[in-house]
Scaffold this motif. Structure first.
Motif, PDB file in Angstrom:
ATOM      1  N   ARG A   1     -42.158   8.606 -26.381  1.00  0.00           N
ATOM      2  CA  ARG A   1     -42.300   6.934 -26.301  1.00  0.00           C
ATOM      3  C   ARG A   1     -43.352   5.805 -26.676  1.00  0.00           C
ATOM      4  NH1 ARG A   1     -44.237   9.412 -21.431  1.00  0.00           N
ATOM      5  NH2 ARG A   1     -42.769   9.562 -19.883  1.00  0.00           N
TER       6      ARG A   1
ATOM      7  N   THR B   1     -34.829   5.022 -22.362  1.00  0.00           N
ATOM      8  CA  THR B   1     -35.119   5.038 -20.851  1.00  0.00           C
ATOM      9  C   THR B   1     -35.649   6.307 -20.467  1.00  0.00           C
ATOM     10  OG1 THR B   1     -32.783   6.353 -20.826  1.00  0.00           O
ATOM     11  CG2 THR B   1     -32.932   3.922 -20.372  1.00  0.00           C
ATOM     12  N   ASP B   2     -35.874   6.473 -19.489  1.00  0.00           N
ATOM     13  CA  ASP B   2     -36.672   8.720 -19.240  1.00  0.00           C
ATOM     14  C   ASP B   2     -35.673   9.016 -19.287  1.00  0.00           C
ATOM     15  OD1 ASP B   2     -39.034   7.377 -18.843  1.00  0.00           O
ATOM     16  OD2 ASP B   2     -39.201   6.960 -16.695  1.00  0.00           O
ATOM     17  N   ASP B   3     -34.325   8.701 -18.618  1.00  0.00           N
ATOM     18  CA  ASP B   3     -33.839  10.041 -18.768  1.00  0.00           C
ATOM     19  C   ASP B   3     -33.116  10.162 -21.016  1.00  0.00           C
ATOM     20  OD1 ASP B   3     -33.143   9.601 -16.171  1.00  0.00           O
ATOM     21  OD2 ASP B   3     -31.315   7.856 -16.671  1.00  0.00           O
ATOM     22  N   GLU B   4     -33.202   9.555 -21.096  1.00  0.00           N
ATOM     23  CA  GLU B   4     -33.277  10.097 -22.774  1.00  0.00           C
ATOM     24  C   GLU B   4     -34.224   9.957 -23.566  1.00  0.00           C
ATOM     25  OE1 GLU B   4     -30.440   6.059 -24.195  1.00  0.00           O
ATOM     26  OE2 GLU B   4     -32.272   5.377 -23.811  1.00  0.00           O
ATOM     27  N   LEU B   5     -35.030  10.359 -22.897  1.00  0.00           N
ATOM     28  CA  LEU B   5     -36.483  10.690 -23.567  1.00  0.00           C
ATOM     29  C   LEU B   5     -36.106  12.478 -23.818  1.00  0.00           C
ATOM     30  CD1 LEU B   5     -39.673   9.863 -21.981  1.00  0.00           C
ATOM     31  CD2 LEU B   5     -38.867   9.411 -24.380  1.00  0.00           C
ATOM     32  N   ALA B   6     -35.936  13.129 -23.156  1.00  0.00           N
ATOM     33  CA  ALA B   6     -36.074  14.927 -23.270  1.00  0.00           C
ATOM     34  C   ALA B   6     -34.557  15.035 -24.641  1.00  0.00           C
ATOM     35  CB  ALA B   6     -35.304  15.001 -22.381  1.00  0.00           C
TER      36      ALA B   6
ATOM     37  N   THR C   1     -33.863  12.377 -26.779  1.00  0.00           N
ATOM     38  CA  THR C   1     -34.785  12.520 -27.960  1.00  0.00           C
ATOM     39  C   THR C   1     -35.753  12.931 -28.833  1.00  0.00           C
ATOM     40  OG1 THR C   1     -34.279  10.114 -27.389  1.00  0.00           O
ATOM     41  CG2 THR C   1     -34.963   9.936 -28.777  1.00  0.00           C
ATOM     42  N   GLN C   2     -36.571  13.434 -27.770  1.00  0.00           N
ATOM     43  CA  GLN C   2     -37.223  14.645 -28.163  1.00  0.00           C
ATOM     44  C   GLN C   2     -36.894  15.540 -28.627  1.00  0.00           C
ATOM     45  OE1 GLN C   2     -39.377  16.527 -24.647  1.00  0.00           O
ATOM     46  NE2 GLN C   2     -41.176  16.824 -26.359  1.00  0.00           N
TER      47      GLN C   2
ATOM     48  N   LYS D   1     -41.297   2.143 -28.556  1.00  0.00           N
ATOM     49  CA  LYS D   1     -42.589   1.415 -28.023  1.00  0.00           C
ATOM     50  C   LYS D   1     -42.311   0.704 -29.806  1.00  0.00           C
ATOM     51  CE  LYS D   1     -46.331  -0.928 -26.219  1.00  0.00           C
ATOM     52  NZ  LYS D   1     -46.975  -0.318 -26.372  1.00  0.00           N
TER      53      LYS D   1
ATOM     54  N   LEU E   1     -43.718  14.280 -25.194  1.00  0.00           N
ATOM     55  CA  LEU E   1     -42.961  13.143 -24.205  1.00  0.00           C
ATOM     56  C   LEU E   1     -43.273  12.168 -24.810  1.00  0.00           C
ATOM     57  CD1 LEU E   1     -41.221  14.284 -21.188  1.00  0.00           C
ATOM     58  CD2 LEU E   1     -39.898  13.646 -23.208  1.00  0.00           C
ATOM     59  N   ASP E   2     -44.903  11.784 -24.633  1.00  0.00           N
ATOM     60  CA  ASP E   2     -46.218  10.539 -25.201  1.00  0.00           C
ATOM     61  C   ASP E   2     -45.469  10.047 -26.473  1.00  0.00           C
ATOM     62  OD1 ASP E   2     -46.519   9.631 -22.081  1.00  0.00           O
ATOM     63  OD2 ASP E   2     -48.791  11.539 -22.963  1.00  0.00           O
TER      64      ASP E   2
END
Lengths: 95, 480
Positions: free
Chosen positions: A9, A20-25, A27-28, A13, A5-6
């Protein structure tokens, strides 16, 4: 190879993409699927094959060194959010 | 502890093309902001880059000049970072496969202490890339102004191996490189306008240690003086830090000419994560042997070869030949003077002496010298045939500088012609000897000094217009 996840992020960046945090998983997951596909391709034996830098097997087209472009500043700047004294204005950047 | 300095240089030479590297906008310096931009330079969506053939030719010329390998296939890559003067969000550069690799240049190092020496510095690579635009931070209501006229100007980034061991070597390298790129006509060399900019990677390590220390990169040095000052400051700073027990942290620094110090740029943690990848808009650049051969045939004689020729053809010393071939214009001026009949050694002395001193005083280059090589040649002929002596020649040169008159006209006008008729000189000397019998007696009784006094009297009587060598000779004969 799989991304944490990092990693996601950090890539977001660097690319200036708001994730957003919601989209992170999600996207990963999508990115890791792409890496999965790359892993599959890496399994193919490519020894002795010259890597390609471009999808088409063509050489770069070259043009003569002639400065023929007209000055189209007025047209270009008509769609810019802010201009002054011929310059494009942007939020202040200082090293 | 004894420290060794390690320096590598990255030089950005602006290639002197008419149009930009990927667009047909003009590269001329000094135009009103944003009037020299095409759709590619301002990154309008869908605009595609088309490579300028002249930029490639200039890269090939450079490769040939430094005996480098010219890659038959090289690849353009995107270097990704965000900054307002780079509207695409990436700079088109070359990464894995640059157009030029390896090669070397020989330089003459003149350290502040000790003897001058020659050194060979190897090059890592030279690659083609586009320049960014310019950010102006004057106050535009708290905003920055962006001028994209420079965006897309072709650059050749020339990277050396970390083989320099002092600021003097780094400066000698930068000057040698400058001489090459201007000599072969790929860069106009205008440092004030940013046509030739240096980044210096500097580190220090204990003498004898094999690994390099951590380096800091000094960015954007646009004069040889600043390059030297910045490196010297940086080296002292790094040694002080280490001796005080601190570690050097890799960083990018700027040199402030006002304080003479280097200071760290705001660190951007991601600054070096450029995520290079081959640019899908540009297929590989292919260069065939025929093209290289054709350019080889058009290359001018290079400074090193010309220096050797000057030594053998004109009998000049290595130092003189090196100085005269430091710039193409000076070398051409020298050869024009010799072609117009000047003695080579005298011409070299006058060009490196009086002429260069006067040009320096007036902050001019030899191209603006008000005395043409042909006019200088006539003056030198008049020295060689004893019409005038060196002292009068200096006056003649000064007058030529300020007027269009020839050396002969000025010699006549000021009555500088020396007496070359030995009969007349003999008569004059007889007169002096008769009038200075006491001195003659002193000399005959063994006082050597009296001879010089007699020469002085003769020159005075001749009003400086008798060649000293002739006076000496006749005087010796008469007294001997």
């Amino acid at each position: 190879m799989s991304l944490s996840l990092d990693d996601v992020r950090r890539i977001a960046k660097l690319a200036r993409i708001g994730v957003t945090d919601d989209e992170l998983a999600a996207t990963q997951l999508q990115l890791n699927r792409i890496f999965g596909l790359i892993e599959e391709m890496r399994a193919v034996d490519t020894s002795g094959i010259e890597p390609m830098a471009h999808a088409q097997d063509v050489g770069l087209r070259l043009r003569a060194d002639e400065a023929t472009a007209p000055d189209r500043r007025a047209a270009f700047q008509a769609i810019a959010p802010a201009v002054e004294a011929g310059l494009y204005l942007v939020p202040k950047v200082i090293e | 502890m004894q420290w060794e300095v390690v320096i590598g240089l990255e030089v950005h030479a602006q290639l002197s093309t008419q149009s930009k590297i990927f667009s047909t906008a003009s590269t001329a310096f000094g135009a009103a902001p944003n009037t020299q931009t095409a759709v590619v330079d301002i990154a309008l969506p869908g605009a595609l880059p088309v490579m300028n053939k002249a930029a490639v030719e200039k890269a090939i010329r450079f490769g040939l000049a430094v005996n480098a390998d010219i890659n038959r296939k090289s690849v353009f890559a995107r270097k990704n970072y965000f900054y307002p003067d780079l509207p695409k969000g990436y700079q088109i550069s070359q990464f894995e496969l640059p157009v030029v690799e390896h090669g070397a240049i020989t330089l003459r190092v003149e350290p502040p202490k000790g003897e001058a020496y020659d050194k060979v510095v190897n090059l890592t690579r030279a690659h083609l890339e586009e320049d960014a635009g310019k950010s102006l931070h004057e106050d535009f209501h708290g905003m920055s102004g962006i001028d994209l006229n420079r965006a897309g100007t072709p650059l050749l980034e020339i990277v050396s191996e970390p083989e320099m061991r002092s600021a003097a070597e780094a400066v000698a390298y930068a000057k040698a490189l400058y001489s090459i790129v201007t000599w072969i006509g790929i860069c106009d060399g205008n440092m004030q306008e940013g046509s030739f900019r240096c980044d210096a990677n500097v580190s220090v390590r204990p003498v004898g240690k094999a690994e390099f220390g951590t380096r800091r990169e000094i960015k954007n040095l646009n004069s040889f003086k600043f390059l030297e000052q910045a490196i010297n400051y940086e080296v002292r700073w790094q040694i002080d830090q280490i001796e005080d027990g601190h570690k050097i942290v890799q960083a990018t620094v700027l040199f402030d000419p006002d304080t003479g110090e280097t200071r760290m740029m705001r660190t951007k943690e991601d600054a070096h994560d450029y995520r290079y990848f081959p640019d899908p808009d540009l297929p590989p650049l292919m260069i065939d042997d025929a093209w290289i051969e054709r350019i080889k045939g058009e290359m001018p004689e290079l400074p090193a070869a010309m220096k050797t020729r000057f030594e053998s053809q004109y009998g000049l010393s290595a130092y003189d030949a090196g100085t005269l071939t430091a710039s193409k214009a000076t070398a051409a001026y020298f050869e024009a003077a010799v072609a117009a009949g000047a003695d080579a050694k005298l011409a070299a002395n006058w060009i490196m002496g009086e002429i260069s001193a006067q040009l320096n005083r007036e902050e001019k280059t030899i191209a603006d010298c008000p005395v043409s090589a042909e006019r200088l040649a006539l003056m030198i002929k008049r020295i060689a045939d004893s019409t005038i002596n060196n002292k009068s020649a200096k006056d003649v040169l000064r007058w030529m500088w300020e007027s269009a008159k020839s050396a002969d006209e000025l010699i006549a006008e000021h009555g500088l012609k020396q007496e070359t008729d030995s009969g007349a000189i003999e008569a004059l000397i007889d007169g002096v000897l008769a009038a200075n019998a006491a001195m003659v007696e002193e000399f005959k009784s063994g006082k050597e000094k009296a001879f010089n006094a007699l020469v002085g009297q003769c020159m005075k009587a001749a009003k400086g217009k008798a060649p000293p060598a002739v006076v000496n000779e006749i005087l010796k004969k008469k007294l001997g």
